[in-house]
Design a protein around this motif. Structure first.
Motif, PDB file in Angstrom:
ATOM      1  N   THR A 168     -15.174 -11.805  15.432  1.00  0.00           N
ATOM      2  CA  THR A 168     -15.580 -10.979  16.172  1.00  0.00           C
ATOM      3  C   THR A 168     -14.760  -9.878  16.523  1.00  0.00           C
ATOM      4  OG1 THR A 168     -16.860 -12.713  17.084  1.00  0.00           O
ATOM      5  CG2 THR A 168     -16.860 -10.472  18.250  1.00  0.00           C
ATOM      6  N   PHE A 169     -13.527 -10.249  16.582  1.00  0.00           N
ATOM      7  CA  PHE A 169     -12.213  -9.260  17.296  1.00  0.00           C
ATOM      8  C   PHE A 169     -12.040  -8.195  15.679  1.00  0.00           C
ATOM      9  CE2 PHE A 169      -7.877  -7.626  18.043  1.00  0.00           C
ATOM     10  CZ  PHE A 169      -8.104  -7.025  18.961  1.00  0.00           C
ATOM     11  N   ALA A 170     -12.033  -8.970  14.873  1.00  0.00           N
ATOM     12  CA  ALA A 170     -12.080  -8.170  13.526  1.00  0.00           C
ATOM     13  C   ALA A 170     -12.827  -7.155  13.239  1.00  0.00           C
ATOM     14  CB  ALA A 170     -11.766  -8.911  12.267  1.00  0.00           C
ATOM     15  N   THR A 171     -14.262  -7.475  13.538  1.00  0.00           N
ATOM     16  CA  THR A 171     -15.418  -6.844  13.130  1.00  0.00           C
ATOM     17  C   THR A 171     -15.535  -5.399  14.110  1.00  0.00           C
ATOM     18  OG1 THR A 171     -16.655  -8.563  12.199  1.00  0.00           O
ATOM     19  CG2 THR A 171     -17.858  -6.758  12.906  1.00  0.00           C
ATOM     20  N   ALA A 172     -15.028  -5.848  15.511  1.00  0.00           N
ATOM     21  CA  ALA A 172     -15.379  -4.909  16.608  1.00  0.00           C
ATOM     22  C   ALA A 172     -14.181  -3.735  16.098  1.00  0.00           C
ATOM     23  CB  ALA A 172     -15.127  -5.671  17.697  1.00  0.00           C
ATOM     24  N   LYS A 173     -13.057  -4.251  15.761  1.00  0.00           N
ATOM     25  CA  LYS A 173     -12.196  -3.078  15.541  1.00  0.00           C
ATOM     26  C   LYS A 173     -12.228  -2.312  14.201  1.00  0.00           C
ATOM     27  CE  LYS A 173      -8.126  -3.183  16.644  1.00  0.00           C
ATOM     28  NZ  LYS A 173      -7.230  -2.446  17.867  1.00  0.00           N
ATOM     29  N   LEU A 174     -12.933  -2.877  13.096  1.00  0.00           N
ATOM     30  CA  LEU A 174     -13.434  -2.291  11.971  1.00  0.00           C
ATOM     31  C   LEU A 174     -14.367  -1.112  12.384  1.00  0.00           C
ATOM     32  CD1 LEU A 174     -13.264  -2.083   9.001  1.00  0.00           C
ATOM     33  CD2 LEU A 174     -14.922  -3.533   8.898  1.00  0.00           C
ATOM     34  N   THR A 175     -15.519  -1.697  13.122  1.00  0.00           N
ATOM     35  CA  THR A 175     -16.681  -0.915  13.591  1.00  0.00           C
ATOM     36  C   THR A 175     -16.072   0.494  14.272  1.00  0.00           C
ATOM     37  OG1 THR A 175     -17.981  -2.849  13.793  1.00  0.00           O
ATOM     38  CG2 THR A 175     -18.698  -0.686  14.933  1.00  0.00           C
ATOM     39  N   ALA A 223     -15.700   9.687  13.952  1.00  0.00           N
ATOM     40  CA  ALA A 223     -15.822  10.492  12.907  1.00  0.00           C
ATOM     41  C   ALA A 223     -17.158  10.532  12.695  1.00  0.00           C
ATOM     42  CB  ALA A 223     -14.974  10.072  11.824  1.00  0.00           C
ATOM     43  N   LYS A 224     -17.526  11.930  12.057  1.00  0.00           N
ATOM     44  CA  LYS A 224     -18.975  12.172  11.769  1.00  0.00           C
ATOM     45  C   LYS A 224     -19.594  11.441  10.470  1.00  0.00           C
ATOM     46  CE  LYS A 224     -19.028  16.636  13.913  1.00  0.00           C
ATOM     47  NZ  LYS A 224     -19.524  18.174  13.699  1.00  0.00           N
ATOM     48  N   LEU A 225     -18.588  11.180   9.503  1.00  0.00           N
ATOM     49  CA  LEU A 225     -18.801  10.305   8.469  1.00  0.00           C
ATOM     50  C   LEU A 225     -18.960   9.049   8.762  1.00  0.00           C
ATOM     51  CD1 LEU A 225     -17.258  12.234   5.706  1.00  0.00           C
ATOM     52  CD2 LEU A 225     -19.544  12.370   6.258  1.00  0.00           C
ATOM     53  N   GLY A 226     -18.245   8.357   9.868  1.00  0.00           N
ATOM     54  CA  GLY A 226     -18.329   7.064  10.316  1.00  0.00           C
ATOM     55  C   GLY A 226     -17.817   6.095   9.432  1.00  0.00           C
ATOM     56  N   GLN A 227     -18.152   4.928   9.109  1.00  0.00           N
ATOM     57  CA  GLN A 227     -17.731   3.981   8.155  1.00  0.00           C
ATOM     58  C   GLN A 227     -17.647   4.481   6.711  1.00  0.00           C
ATOM     59  OE1 GLN A 227     -16.553   1.359   9.655  1.00  0.00           O
ATOM     60  NE2 GLN A 227     -17.468   2.447  11.595  1.00  0.00           N
ATOM     61  N   ILE A 228     -18.154   5.661   6.391  1.00  0.00           N
ATOM     62  CA  ILE A 228     -17.765   6.206   5.012  1.00  0.00           C
ATOM     63  C   ILE A 228     -16.334   6.444   4.675  1.00  0.00           C
ATOM     64  CG2 ILE A 228     -18.240   7.983   3.363  1.00  0.00           C
ATOM     65  CD1 ILE A 228     -20.991   8.636   4.735  1.00  0.00           C
ATOM     66  N   TRP A 229     -15.866   6.532   5.852  1.00  0.00           N
ATOM     67  CA  TRP A 229     -14.006   6.567   5.546  1.00  0.00           C
ATOM     68  C   TRP A 229     -13.576   5.590   5.268  1.00  0.00           C
ATOM     69  CZ3 TRP A 229     -12.187  11.319   4.928  1.00  0.00           C
ATOM     70  CH2 TRP A 229     -12.649  12.424   5.296  1.00  0.00           C
ATOM     71  N   THR A 265      -7.478   0.845  -9.036  1.00  0.00           N
ATOM     72  CA  THR A 265      -7.272  -0.687  -8.709  1.00  0.00           C
ATOM     73  C   THR A 265      -5.947  -0.913  -7.954  1.00  0.00           C
ATOM     74  OG1 THR A 265      -8.481  -1.409 -10.763  1.00  0.00           O
ATOM     75  CG2 THR A 265      -7.236  -3.079  -9.675  1.00  0.00           C
ATOM     76  N   GLY A 266      -4.941  -0.164  -8.441  1.00  0.00           N
ATOM     77  CA  GLY A 266      -3.625  -0.339  -7.766  1.00  0.00           C
ATOM     78  C   GLY A 266      -3.568   0.344  -6.439  1.00  0.00           C
ATOM     79  N   VAL A 267      -4.235   1.521  -6.206  1.00  0.00           N
ATOM     80  CA  VAL A 267      -4.197   1.827  -4.743  1.00  0.00           C
ATOM     81  C   VAL A 267      -5.147   0.985  -3.813  1.00  0.00           C
ATOM     82  CG1 VAL A 267      -5.242   3.890  -3.579  1.00  0.00           C
ATOM     83  CG2 VAL A 267      -4.038   4.286  -5.619  1.00  0.00           C
ATOM     84  N   PHE A 268      -6.157   0.720  -4.296  1.00  0.00           N
ATOM     85  CA  PHE A 268      -7.014  -0.268  -3.524  1.00  0.00           C
ATOM     86  C   PHE A 268      -6.283  -1.456  -2.934  1.00  0.00           C
ATOM     87  CE2 PHE A 268     -11.759   1.698  -4.356  1.00  0.00           C
ATOM     88  CZ  PHE A 268     -11.132   2.890  -3.934  1.00  0.00           C
ATOM     89  N   ILE A 269      -5.831  -2.239  -4.043  1.00  0.00           N
ATOM     90  CA  ILE A 269      -5.178  -3.371  -3.646  1.00  0.00           C
ATOM     91  C   ILE A 269      -3.746  -3.246  -2.875  1.00  0.00           C
ATOM     92  CG2 ILE A 269      -3.999  -5.575  -4.725  1.00  0.00           C
ATOM     93  CD1 ILE A 269      -7.113  -5.306  -4.901  1.00  0.00           C
ATOM     94  N   TRP A 270      -3.114  -2.215  -3.189  1.00  0.00           N
ATOM     95  CA  TRP A 270      -2.033  -1.997  -2.332  1.00  0.00           C
ATOM     96  C   TRP A 270      -2.225  -1.476  -1.093  1.00  0.00           C
ATOM     97  CZ3 TRP A 270       2.808  -2.720  -1.501  1.00  0.00           C
ATOM     98  CH2 TRP A 270       3.640  -1.871  -0.786  1.00  0.00           C
ATOM     99  N   LEU A 290     -11.301  -3.797   2.789  1.00  0.00           N
ATOM    100  CA  LEU A 290     -11.319  -3.881   1.111  1.00  0.00           C
ATOM    101  C   LEU A 290     -12.685  -4.043   0.449  1.00  0.00           C
ATOM    102  CD1 LEU A 290      -9.345  -4.094  -1.199  1.00  0.00           C
ATOM    103  CD2 LEU A 290      -9.003  -6.469  -0.844  1.00  0.00           C
ATOM    104  N   PHE A 291     -13.536  -4.670   1.089  1.00  0.00           N
ATOM    105  CA  PHE A 291     -14.825  -5.220   0.435  1.00  0.00           C
ATOM    106  C   PHE A 291     -15.596  -3.965   0.194  1.00  0.00           C
ATOM    107  CE2 PHE A 291     -14.653  -9.863   2.166  1.00  0.00           C
ATOM    108  CZ  PHE A 291     -14.009 -10.320   1.150  1.00  0.00           C
ATOM    109  N   PHE A 292     -15.370  -3.066   1.048  1.00  0.00           N
ATOM    110  CA  PHE A 292     -16.017  -1.697   1.163  1.00  0.00           C
ATOM    111  C   PHE A 292     -15.464  -1.034  -0.062  1.00  0.00           C
ATOM    112  CE2 PHE A 292     -17.392  -2.609   5.575  1.00  0.00           C
ATOM    113  CZ  PHE A 292     -18.527  -2.187   5.627  1.00  0.00           C
ATOM    114  N   SER A 293     -14.009  -1.089  -0.213  1.00  0.00           N
ATOM    115  CA  SER A 293     -13.512  -0.274  -1.103  1.00  0.00           C
ATOM    116  C   SER A 293     -13.803  -0.863  -2.801  1.00  0.00           C
ATOM    117  CB  SER A 293     -11.813  -0.362  -1.076  1.00  0.00           C
ATOM    118  OG  SER A 293     -11.627   0.387   0.387  1.00  0.00           O
ATOM    119  N   ILE A 294     -13.940  -2.178  -2.608  1.00  0.00           N
ATOM    120  CA  ILE A 294     -14.349  -2.901  -4.007  1.00  0.00           C
ATOM    121  C   ILE A 294     -15.650  -2.479  -4.324  1.00  0.00           C
ATOM    122  CG2 ILE A 294     -14.857  -5.190  -4.874  1.00  0.00           C
ATOM    123  CD1 ILE A 294     -12.453  -6.327  -3.411  1.00  0.00           C
ATOM    124  N   CYS A 295     -16.604  -2.226  -3.607  1.00  0.00           N
ATOM    125  CA  CYS A 295     -17.723  -1.470  -3.975  1.00  0.00           C
ATOM    126  C   CYS A 295     -17.572  -0.355  -4.826  1.00  0.00           C
ATOM    127  CB  CYS A 295     -18.649  -1.524  -2.857  1.00  0.00           C
ATOM    128  SG  CYS A 295     -19.312  -3.188  -2.046  1.00  0.00           S
TER     129      CYS A 295
END
Length: 303
Positions: free
Chosen positions: A51-58, A64-70, A105-110, A153-158
């Motif tokens: 829950t703490f992780a999800t709240a921090k992510l949200t 930001a106006k673009l929100g989670q797109i960032w 791939t390198g940038v996202f994993i790094w 990272l899961f968002f980035s993998i998409c």
């Protein structure tokens, strides 16, 4: 003669205090539990961690106006900048097949690794109010922050999958290898985050030094260039230096994900015993980091 009663010892030294505490069943407040007890308490707080992780992510991009797109745009913009500097200006893309999938791939994993280190460094120092107000296993904080980075990272993998397909890297059975590689990297990230959380709690100035260390680590991990080609392109570099760069964890996890996802990235480009290194780094840092953090459990939030 009036009956006499035993009187408690006068607490004149530590021995007397220990005897007095033992007589009345008192224990040290905030004392470090045993390792099995600590693991059990941490497991009982698993819902708090998620829950703490999800709240921090949200909340991270709530203003930001673009929100989670960032969450996707940030590593993608980094990849674009690196492509222009290293791929175009320095000509790195000429020597690496499928350079865009290679780079992204390198940038996202790094980013997953570096963000876990950075977040772990501030895990205790940035949450002092929570640490001092509530009693809970302090390892919950760095672990929840690593989970936050994994969720991001899961968002980035998409986005990564879309980029791979756009550049001719279509899904195949070999992509399944990304799952164990990512699991081992997550263990490594959790372990190094725990280590940095203890160091950062004791010496907050480390947080100011980490960006420079992470930048050097990034440049030696082959995020924008191929470590494997270093031996053939620079004759003055000893073989043991090249091998050390190929086998260090930052490079290993990037190469294993490239090996799983990119057709032109072959087994010859990953270091010897690559899967043993992938698992070994993860287990070593997770177990060692967890014990290292646990040993200072009673000191967090004090001073």
């Amino acid at each position: 003669m009036a009956p006499t009663h035993a009187t408690p010892p006068t607490p004149g030294n530590e021995t007397d205090l220990a005897a007095l505490a033992a007589r009345y069943g008192l224990s040290v407040s905030g004392a470090r539990p045993t390792l099995p007890q600590y693991v059990g308490r941490l497991w009982s707080r698993r819902h708090f961690i998620t829950t703490f992780a999800t709240a921090k992510l949200t909340a991270q991009y709530s203003q930001a106006k673009l929100g989670q797109i960032w969450q996707i745009m940030t590593p993608l913009l980094n990849a674009i900048v690196y492509f222009f500097i290293f791929g175009v200006l320095l000509g790195t893309k000429k020597n690496i097949p499928d350079y865009v999938p290679f780079l992204v791939t390198g940038v996202f994993i790094w980013t997953y690794t570096s963000s876990s280190v950075t977040a772990g460094t501030r895990a205790i120092s940035s949450n002092q109010g929570l640490v001092r107000a509530l009693h809970f296993p302090r390892a919950s904080l760095p672990l929840s922050l690593v989970l936050q980075q994994l969720q991001q990272l899961f968002f980035s993998i998409c986005a990564l999958v879309i980029i791979l397909v756009a550049f001719g890297q279509y899904p195949r059975f070999h992509w399944v290898l990304a799952i164990p590689a990512l699991a081992c990297q997550s263990m490594f990230c959790a372990g190094i985050s725990l280590i940095m959380a203890r160091l950062g709690a004791k010496t907050p100035d480390i947080a100011q030094l980490m960006p420079f260390i992470i930048r050097v680590w990034m440049y030696t991990s082959g995020v924008m260039w191929s470590v494997e080609k270093l031996a053939s392109g620079h004759e003055g570099i000893p073989d043991w230096v090249v091998m050390a760069l190929r086998c260090q964890p930052g490079a290993v996890y990037i190469d294993m994900m490239r090996y799983a996802l990119i057709d032109s990235f072959h087994a010859s480009q990953i270091p010897p015993h690559a899967w043993a290194l992938t698992l070994g780094w993860g287990v070593l840092f997770f177990v060692g980091g967890f014990i290292y953090f646990w040993r200072a459990e009673e000191s967090y939030g004090r001073g």
